[in-house]
Design a protein around this motif. Structure first.
Motif, PDB file in Angstrom:
ATOM      1  N   THR B   8      31.721  14.622  41.199  1.00 44.96           N
ATOM      2  CA  THR B   8      31.845  13.739  40.034  1.00 44.96           C
ATOM      3  C   THR B   8      32.902  12.686  40.336  1.00 44.96           C
ATOM      4  OG1 THR B   8      33.412  15.280  39.064  1.00 44.96           O
ATOM      5  CG2 THR B   8      31.168  15.367  38.229  1.00 44.96           C
ATOM      6  N   VAL B   9      32.535  11.447  40.073  1.00 51.86           N
ATOM      7  CA  VAL B   9      33.440  10.322  40.299  1.00 51.86           C
ATOM      8  C   VAL B   9      33.626   9.629  38.960  1.00 51.86           C
ATOM      9  CG1 VAL B   9      33.736   8.132  41.539  1.00 51.86           C
ATOM     10  CG2 VAL B   9      32.546  10.035  42.647  1.00 51.86           C
ATOM     11  N   GLN B  10      34.912   9.475  38.571  1.00 45.80           N
ATOM     12  CA  GLN B  10      35.173   8.853  37.278  1.00 45.80           C
ATOM     13  C   GLN B  10      36.100   7.658  37.412  1.00 45.80           C
ATOM     14  OE1 GLN B  10      36.606  11.618  34.244  1.00 45.80           O
ATOM     15  NE2 GLN B  10      35.227  13.145  35.143  1.00 45.80           N
ATOM     16  N   ASP B  11      35.568   6.508  37.073  1.00 39.69           N
ATOM     17  CA  ASP B  11      36.361   5.280  36.976  1.00 39.69           C
ATOM     18  C   ASP B  11      37.242   5.048  38.214  1.00 39.69           C
ATOM     19  OD1 ASP B  11      36.919   3.001  35.634  1.00 39.69           O
ATOM     20  OD2 ASP B  11      38.692   3.821  34.629  1.00 39.69           O
ATOM     21  N   LEU B  12      36.627   5.117  39.354  1.00 39.21           N
ATOM     22  CA  LEU B  12      37.349   4.986  40.618  1.00 39.21           C
ATOM     23  C   LEU B  12      37.697   3.523  40.886  1.00 39.21           C
ATOM     24  CD1 LEU B  12      38.114   6.911  42.959  1.00 39.21           C
ATOM     25  CD2 LEU B  12      35.977   6.267  44.066  1.00 39.21           C
ATOM     26  N   ARG B  13      38.969   3.290  41.311  1.00 45.69           N
ATOM     27  CA  ARG B  13      39.403   1.903  41.588  1.00 45.69           C
ATOM     28  C   ARG B  13      40.245   1.815  42.847  1.00 45.69           C
ATOM     29  NH1 ARG B  13      38.815  -1.192  36.772  1.00 45.69           N
ATOM     30  NH2 ARG B  13      38.185   0.248  35.118  1.00 45.69           N
ATOM     31  N   LYS B  14      40.061   0.696  43.547  1.00 46.70           N
ATOM     32  CA  LYS B  14      40.898   0.411  44.719  1.00 46.70           C
ATOM     33  C   LYS B  14      41.132  -1.095  44.771  1.00 46.70           C
ATOM     34  CE  LYS B  14      42.923   1.513  48.619  1.00 46.70           C
ATOM     35  NZ  LYS B  14      43.912   2.580  48.718  1.00 46.70           N
ATOM     36  N   THR B  15      42.390  -1.480  44.865  1.00 43.32           N
ATOM     37  CA  THR B  15      42.719  -2.905  44.884  1.00 43.32           C
ATOM     38  C   THR B  15      43.494  -3.239  46.156  1.00 43.32           C
ATOM     39  OG1 THR B  15      43.096  -2.571  42.539  1.00 43.32           O
ATOM     40  CG2 THR B  15      43.569  -4.754  43.399  1.00 43.32           C
TER      41      THR B  15
END
Lengths: 364, 254
Positions: B8-15
């Motif tokens: 399960t992946v929830q609201d994954l972010r990378k900047t």
């Protein structure tokens, strides 16, 4: 399976990979052997043949020839006979160390004039003194007068050091430096560039295990190199280790660790192996030329001598020479100083590289 | 297929600086399915995958694999996943048997390298170095190396990029076999639509760091057609690739 057996298997694999890399093995041994070979064949320490010009006429021929007979048994002397003009010309062209001119003075006294180039003053002096002594003894003998002074020279067994004896320890130090620096750069920066590190650390492999394994396998390989260098030098040039072999090993291992940590420091700073190599090159060149590997450090200008005395390569090569050639041991202050100095280098380098080290390139 | 989710992946972010490489991605992967992440180059597929795998720091969001939180227990996750990186490089001077054994060692496992080599159809290459293998063989070796720990989930990042049609098809067969026989869950990225259509049970289409849609390939196509889309008329019933494979055969060349 324990962490220790992971460590052993990785270490075995590392050594196996090194042994299969024929090119690396060849170059890591070729260069040191080339240096040892050059110094061994040329043997710069020997002053070489001393060419002596003899100028005499019929009245003094007997003296000159007797001198030649006696001295030519020593193969270092080579005699040439010719006119004064010819011999002086040869002297000017550096083909003679000394020219001896034999003349008979009006009062019947034998006069020997020696001519020597400025740069060979010392040799000229020795040749002149030796000649004078021989001629004096000859004339005393003729007059049946016993020489009031008897000198006797006896050869005593000393370490009997040749230049090559000093070169081998220096070359070993140099090999340890180069091997360690460039292997670390290859393992860390090279494998990081190729993506190998990223792949192996996608597994649960522990980074400390990886590091320690690389240090250990590199040290084992370095010791094999040192052993090969020593064995070949012993077979070809009859180099012997006067001091303790375990101490030579301890110094080599410590030196290896210092240069490995230096390599880790560079690997943390440099992004590409190209950059790492360029970064390392000037430092290793400076250390090599000022570390007493090729020539005695005493020729360096005072300030440079003082600064480079603290270089790890200087410590290592000095102490390897002291132990291997002069038979120094742990009782000698200079050896102890080296062990302490190298340990300090090691700690400082590790502390800095732990702070700067990067496993991944964060470029992208 | 019972839709029990394993990832399960929830609201994954990378900047990265101003660039939002991954911008709020959420999805689930079910047990034993082949899940595809599609998208043009630079869409954020690899970054998403590497955050899920625990190889890249997660800036924001939660990823769980088999109930394990990736950010909290990356080491535990590493043990249950197999990873094929986009560009896979291996030690130069170990042959593939030794490499697979060594990788097994990294998982503290004693493995049967021969068994894995046979599984990925590399019989006869046991003593070869990776650089002696063709592109397709290298990809199969790479898959073998990601199977050494008998993982629950296998991540394949652009597994068929740069391969010839025969090698691609053979790799599809291998991936399907790993799913069907070994009952593994497979997550792959690709930018080949035919590959996704052929291989994937469900696909997520990504662009600009976001997931635009997730569904089965058949549903996605049906939805498009129901919107009145008129497919470009095919001139022929077969493709040039069919011709190529008919003429050159399906046999692997490496």
């Amino acid at each position: 399976m324990s962490e220790l057996s992971v460590f052993w298997k990785l270490t075995k694999a590392n050594i196996l990979m090194y042994i299969r890399d024929r090119g690396a093995i060849f170059w890591s041994l070729f260069f040191p052997f080339m240096i040892i070979g050059i110094f061994g064949l040329l043997d710069f320490g020997n002053m070489g043949t001393m060419n002596i010009g003899l100028v005499y006429d019929d009245t003094t021929k007997m003296y000159a020839e007797s001198l030649e007979d006696i001295l030519k048994e020593d193969q270092n002397y080579k005699f040439h006979t010719g006119s004064k003009e010819h011999e002086m010309n040869e002297l000017e062209n550096d083909n003679r160390i000394t020219v001896l001119e034999f003349t008979k003075k009006d009062n019947g006294q034998l006069e020997v004039k020696s001519y020597t180039g400025k740069q060979n003053e010392n040799y000229g002096f020795i040749v002149t003194m030796v000649s004078e002594k021989i001629l004096l003894e000859m004339s005393l003998a003729q007059q049946q007068i016993q020489n009031p002074v008897v000198t006797q020279q006896e050869t005593v067994n000393t370490n009997n050091l040749r230049n090559i004896d000093y070169v081998v320890p220096g070359v070993i130090a140099m090999t340890l430096m180069q091997g360690s620096l460039f292997t670390v750069i290859g393992t860390i920066v090279g494998n990081r560039e190729k993506g190998i590190l990223k792949r192996i650390f996608a597994t649960p492999l522990d980074k400390t295990t990886f590091l320690v394994s690389n240090v250990v396998s590199r040290t084992v390989i370095a010791m094999m190199q040192v052993a090969i260098l020593l064995i070949v030098s012993w077979i070809v040039f009859k180099i012997k280790i006067v001091g303790s072999v375990p101490l030579v090993a301890i110094l080599s291992i410590l030196g290896c660790l210092v240069f490995l940590s230096m390599g880790f420091l560079v690997s943390g700073i440099a992004k590409t192996s190209e950059a790492a190599r360029s970064m390392v090159m000037p430092f290793q060149m400076i250390m090599m030329f000022t570390g007493g590997v090729y020539f005695d450090r005493s020729v360096l200008p005072g300030w440079l001598y003082d600064i480079t005395a603290y270089s790890p390569l200087t410590y290592l090569s000095d102490s390897l020479k002291d132990v291997m050639v002069k038979g120094y041991g742990l009782g000698d202050a200079s050896v102890r100083t080296t062990l302490i100095a190298l340990s300090i280098w090691l700690v400082v380098l590790i502390v800095i590289s732990v702070r700067t080290f990067k496993w991944e390139d964060n470029g992208k | 297929m019972a839709n029990k989710s394993i990832i399960t992946v929830q609201d994954l972010r990378k900047t990265y600086g101003d660039l939002k490489a991954v911008d709020g991605v959420s999805f689930e992967v079910y047990e034993n399915e082949i899940f595809g992440i599609l998208g043009p180059n630079g869409a954020g597929k690899t970054t998403t995958l590497e955050m899920i795998e625990g190889l890249k720091q997660i800036d924001e969001g939660i990823v769980e694999i088999d109930g394990i939180n990736v950010a909290q227990k990356p080491e535990a996750v590493k043990k249950i996943v197999g990873i094929q990186l986009q560009s896979s490089a291996y030690f130069e001077y170990l042959n593939i048997t030794e490499l697979l054994d060594l990788f097994g060692t990294f998982y503290k496992r004693k493995i049967d390298a021969k068994d894995l080599i046979d599984k990925v159809n590399l019989e006869g290459k046991e003593k070869s170095y990776v650089k002696q293998l063709s592109g397709g063989q290298q990809q199969r070796m790479s898959i073998a190396s990601s199977l050494v720990n008998d993982p629950k989930v296998l991540f394949l990042d652009e597994p068929t990029t740069g391969l010839d049609p025969q090698a691609r098809r053979s790799l599809w067969d291998l991936i399907e076999e790993i799913r069907n026989t070994d009952k593994k869950t497979i997550v792959l990225t690709t930018h080949y639509m035919d590959e996704a259509e052929q291989l994937c049970d469900r696909v997520a289409i990504m662009d600009d760091g976001k997931i635009i849609t997730i569904d089965t390939p058949a549903n996605l196509i049906k939805n498009l057609l129901s919107k009145g889309f008129k497919p470009r008329k095919r001139k022929f019933e077969a493709t040039l690739e069919d011709v190529f494979l008919d003429l050159t055969g399906k046999k692997l060349r490496d």
